[in-house]
Scaffold this motif. Structure first.
Motif, PDB file in Angstrom:
ATOM      1  N   CYS A   1      22.474  26.138 -21.558  1.00 22.04           N
ATOM      2  CA  CYS A   1      22.572  24.758 -22.025  1.00 22.04           C
ATOM      3  C   CYS A   1      21.342  24.420 -22.867  1.00 22.04           C
TER       4      CYS A   1
ATOM      5  N   CYS B   1      19.422  21.098 -21.706  1.00 16.83           N
ATOM      6  CA  CYS B   1      18.550  21.200 -20.534  1.00 16.83           C
ATOM      7  C   CYS B   1      17.534  22.324 -20.653  1.00 16.83           C
TER       8      CYS B   1
ATOM      9  N   CYS C   1      23.287  16.075 -16.824  1.00 16.19           N
ATOM     10  CA  CYS C   1      23.883  16.768 -17.963  1.00 16.19           C
ATOM     11  C   CYS C   1      25.381  16.806 -17.692  1.00 16.19           C
ATOM     12  N   HIS C   2      26.158  16.138 -18.516  1.00 19.22           N
ATOM     13  CA  HIS C   2      27.602  16.018 -18.339  1.00 19.22           C
ATOM     14  C   HIS C   2      28.244  16.426 -19.658  1.00 19.22           C
ATOM     15  N   SER C   3      29.102  17.450 -19.612  1.00 20.50           N
ATOM     16  CA  SER C   3      29.635  17.980 -20.862  1.00 20.50           C
ATOM     17  C   SER C   3      31.028  18.572 -20.680  1.00 20.50           C
TER      18      SER C   3
ATOM     19  N   TYR D   1      28.404  16.980 -25.368  1.00 21.72           N
ATOM     20  CA  TYR D   1      27.598  16.269 -24.383  1.00 21.72           C
ATOM     21  C   TYR D   1      28.029  14.809 -24.325  1.00 21.72           C
TER      22      TYR D   1
ATOM     23  N   CYS E   1      24.488  11.801 -20.372  1.00 25.89           N
ATOM     24  CA  CYS E   1      23.411  12.799 -20.295  1.00 25.89           C
ATOM     25  C   CYS E   1      22.063  12.094 -20.456  1.00 25.89           C
TER      26      CYS E   1
ATOM     27  N   ALA F   1      22.531  13.948 -25.740  1.00 28.82           N
ATOM     28  CA  ALA F   1      23.581  13.030 -25.303  1.00 28.82           C
ATOM     29  C   ALA F   1      24.365  12.534 -26.518  1.00 28.82           C
TER      30      ALA F   1
END
Length: 107
Positions: free
Chosen positions: A20, A23, A73-75, A84, A88, A93
């Motif tokens: 990622c 991150c 972290c959301h994807s 993303y 995030c 984001a």
């Protein structure tokens, strides 16, 4: 850990990892199969260079063992691209980027 093309790594227990860039570290998910019928798992389309996983992937999010101020972290990973989501907490984001090659020395 075993290489699956340039983008993914296979880990023990039915897990896979990708790098990622938001991150700056690997994210691990469990891919759905018969060995893990009851646990959380993600669908995988089998493409090692342009992978898609479903549903979305939430890392470091709030939950029983996370503090409310934990990084998020959301994807979605779709056809070799990472979308993303706005929740995030890192600089990517709202951005969509190509899934990078696995870095030397990662994980």
């Amino acid at each position: 850990m075993a290489a699956l093309g340039t983008k993914l790594r296979r880990l023990e227990g039915g897990r896979m990892a990708f790098w990622c860039p938001g991150c700056g570290q690997a994210h691990q998910i469990t891919v759905c199969h018969d060995l893990f019928p009851d646990g959380p798992c993600w669908g995988f389309d089998g493409d090692f260079e342009r992978p898609s996983f479903t549903p979305s992937i939430m890392m470091n999010g709030p939950g029983p063992t996370h503090s409310p101020d934990a990084p998020v972290c959301h994807s979605y990973v779709t056809k070799g691209r990472i979308l993303y989501l706005q929740d995030c907490t890192h600089e990517l984001a709202g951005c969509t980027v190509d899934l990078p090659d696995w870095p030397d020395g990662g994980l």
